[in-house]
Design an enzyme around this catalytic site. Structure first.
Site, PDB file in Angstrom:
ATOM      1  N   THR A  27       0.838  -1.201   0.000  1.00 31.07           N
ATOM      2  CA  THR A  27       0.000   0.000   0.000  1.00 31.07           C
ATOM      3  C   THR A  27       0.873   1.250   0.000  1.00 31.07           C
ATOM      4  OG1 THR A  27      -1.907  -1.077   0.992  1.00 31.07           O
ATOM      5  CG2 THR A  27      -1.665   1.268   1.441  1.00 31.07           C
ATOM      6  N   HIS A 177      -7.112 -10.913  -1.707  1.00 29.84           N
ATOM      7  CA  HIS A 177      -6.558 -10.505  -0.398  1.00 29.84           C
ATOM      8  C   HIS A 177      -7.468 -11.060   0.699  1.00 29.84           C
ATOM      9  CE1 HIS A 177      -4.636  -8.464   2.769  1.00 29.84           C
ATOM     10  NE2 HIS A 177      -4.588  -7.228   2.303  1.00 29.84           N
ATOM     11  N   ASN A 180      -4.632 -10.274   6.806  1.00 30.10           N
ATOM     12  CA  ASN A 180      -4.421  -9.006   7.527  1.00 30.10           C
ATOM     13  C   ASN A 180      -5.663  -8.360   8.124  1.00 30.10           C
ATOM     14  OD1 ASN A 180      -1.817  -9.472   6.893  1.00 30.10           O
ATOM     15  ND2 ASN A 180      -1.646  -7.915   5.296  1.00 30.10           N
ATOM     16  N   TYR A 182      -8.769  -8.058   7.068  1.00 28.54           N
ATOM     17  CA  TYR A 182      -9.778  -7.396   6.222  1.00 28.54           C
ATOM     18  C   TYR A 182     -10.990  -8.325   6.038  1.00 28.54           C
ATOM     19  CZ  TYR A 182      -6.079  -3.994   5.757  1.00 28.54           C
ATOM     20  OH  TYR A 182      -5.116  -3.059   6.042  1.00 28.54           O
ATOM     21  N   ASN A 237      -4.601  -5.799  12.425  1.00 30.99           N
ATOM     22  CA  ASN A 237      -5.918  -5.166  12.503  1.00 30.99           C
ATOM     23  C   ASN A 237      -6.823  -5.861  13.522  1.00 30.99           C
ATOM     24  OD1 ASN A 237      -5.816  -2.896  10.654  1.00 30.99           O
ATOM     25  ND2 ASN A 237      -5.525  -4.417   9.035  1.00 30.99           N
TER      26      ASN A 237
HETATM   27  C1  8OZ Z   1      -0.404  -0.911   5.173  1.00 31.13           C
HETATM   28  C2  8OZ Z   1      -1.229   0.190   5.248  1.00 31.13           C
HETATM   29  C3  8OZ Z   1      -2.530   0.086   4.821  1.00 31.13           C
HETATM   30  C4  8OZ Z   1      -3.011  -1.107   4.310  1.00 31.13           C
HETATM   31  C5  8OZ Z   1      -2.392  -4.796   4.314  1.00 31.13           C
HETATM   32  C6  8OZ Z   1      -3.388  -3.529   2.555  1.00 31.13           C
HETATM   33  O1  8OZ Z   1      -1.871  -4.816   5.440  1.00 31.13           O
HETATM   34  C7  8OZ Z   1      -2.686  -3.505   3.659  1.00 31.13           C
HETATM   35  C8  8OZ Z   1      -2.171  -2.224   4.227  1.00 31.13           C
HETATM   36  C9  8OZ Z   1      -0.864  -2.111   4.668  1.00 31.13           C
HETATM   37  O2  8OZ Z   1      -2.694  -5.845   3.732  1.00 31.13           O
END
Ligand code: 8OZ
Length: 368
Positions: A27, A177, A180, A182, A237
């Protein structure tokens, strides 16, 4: 040296790679503010890194709702497809291969980033103790709204359309994806998914959304041009799971049925230590997958050579080293020193820290 496997060609499904060095998804928050389209500088940035065996683009939202940070690119509009077409043309002209990472952030967002300032959505209305960047400051991610079961087919459809847009934009394939913390990861894990319908409860149900996304995306591309990224032992996260080994064993067995190009695992903590919590067995997860296995997280030249030579993995994805070394492949082949990374220019801004890191030959000219 050149007979080292890391520098030798490999196949990942239908993707024929000139070496086993992959540019990890990174990112960079440099998309155009008005419409989340990649800009011309982004084509330059990826073109500079086309010596990689494969480039995985930065995560790109499949819909406006899938966005979680300022200035991340999308793959849901014609303007975005047009911007990405410049990227794929530039990479292909340099003999590179490039797939786009398809992303929905779920609860890792904020109303100011959402259409109509709506609450972000997630499997359950549980806030993540995390932060996002809204274009001005870092803000806490608030409690999301739990998705109504009737909304889920629409999100799957967004993935399907994004996969089609990726074809129109000239990509060689896509990466889902699912890492992480999401949306797909939020469905998979029992800490963020407390649903009592067909998408929650036992792991078979928690993996249903992943299965539907796989059906949609593979329906567009065929399995052999689709990869997937998971981060089984990461708590990025604020994601949590009572039994990640069991959750991801199930998920990878499911994934293996699709004949995907590769399985990409973040080994350990995203962007942090490679340590796996006690009881976690990464090798056992890789062993459940029959295609190419891609590892990521903190590899250097020696550990990448060793991992591929030993057969532990087939491909190594480098993140931060690729940001500061456009010619990373050459440097690894020659065992040359690497440029240091400037953390101040990671996210947002223009060419500084993006397209102005020197190659070895540029650095030697500058030193004369
Ligand atoms: C860093 C900052 C914002 C998003 C991920 C898409 O961790 C990200 C991400 C990484 O997969």
């Amino acid at each position: 040296m050149s007979d080292l496997k890391l520098f030798s060609p490999a196949k990942a499904g239908a993707l024929e790679l000139k070496n086993r060095i992959v540019m990890a998804p990174l990112t960079r928050n440099r998309a155009r503010a008005e419409d989340d389209a990649p800009v011309d500088l982004t084509a330059t940035y990826y073109e500079q890194r086309a010596d990689a065996g494969l480039i995985i683009t930065e995560a790109s939202q499949v819909s406006p709702q899938g966005k979680g940070y300022a200035w991340t690119p999308g793959i849901h509009s014609d303007a975005q497809v047009e911007g990405w077409k410049k990227v794929t043309d530039a990479v292909h002209a340099k003999g590179g291969k490039i797939v786009i990472q398809l992303w929905h952030v779920g609860r890792i967002s904020h109303p100011v980033l959402q259409p109509g300032n709506a609450d972000p959505v997630a499997p359950s209305a549980i806030a993540a103790q995390s932060k996002t960047f809204d274009g001005e400051q870092f803000v806490d991610t608030p409690a999301p709204r739990a998705l109504d079961i009737d909304e889920i087919p629409g999100i799957v459809e967004d993935y399907r359309k994004a996969a089609e847009n990726a074809r129109r934009a000239g990509f060689d394939g896509v990466e889902i994806h699912a890492a992480n913390g999401y949306l797909i990861d939020q469905f998979l894990r029992d800490g963020s998914n407390k649903r009592d319908d067909a998408y929650g409860g036992p792991v078979e149900n928690r993996a249903r959304f992943l299965k539907e996304v796989l059906d949609a995306v593979v329906g567009v591309w065929g399995g052999d041009r689709v990869g997937i990224r998971l981060s089984p032992f990461s708590n990025a996260n604020d994601i949590a799971d009572g039994n990640p080994q069991a959750t991801f064993s199930h998920a990878i067995k499911l994934i293996n049925g699709y004949g995907l190009a590769y399985l990409h695992l973040v080994e350990g903590q995203t962007g942090g230590p490679r340590d796996i919590p006690q009881g976690g067995d990464l090798a056992a997860l890789y062993a459940l997958f029959d295609g190419a296995r891609m590892g990521n997280n903190g590899y250097d030249r020696a550990s990448a050579i060793e991992a591929v030579e030993s057969g532990a993995i087939d491909l190594v994805a480098f993140g931060r080293p690729f940001i500061s070394n456009p010619d990373l492949v050459t440097r690894l082949v020659q065992d040359a020193p690497l440029n240091a990374l400037d953390p101040e220019t990671l996210y947002g801004g223009g060419e500084k820290g993006y397209t102005d890191y020197p190659t070895l030959s540029e650095a030697s000219v500058a030193a004369e």
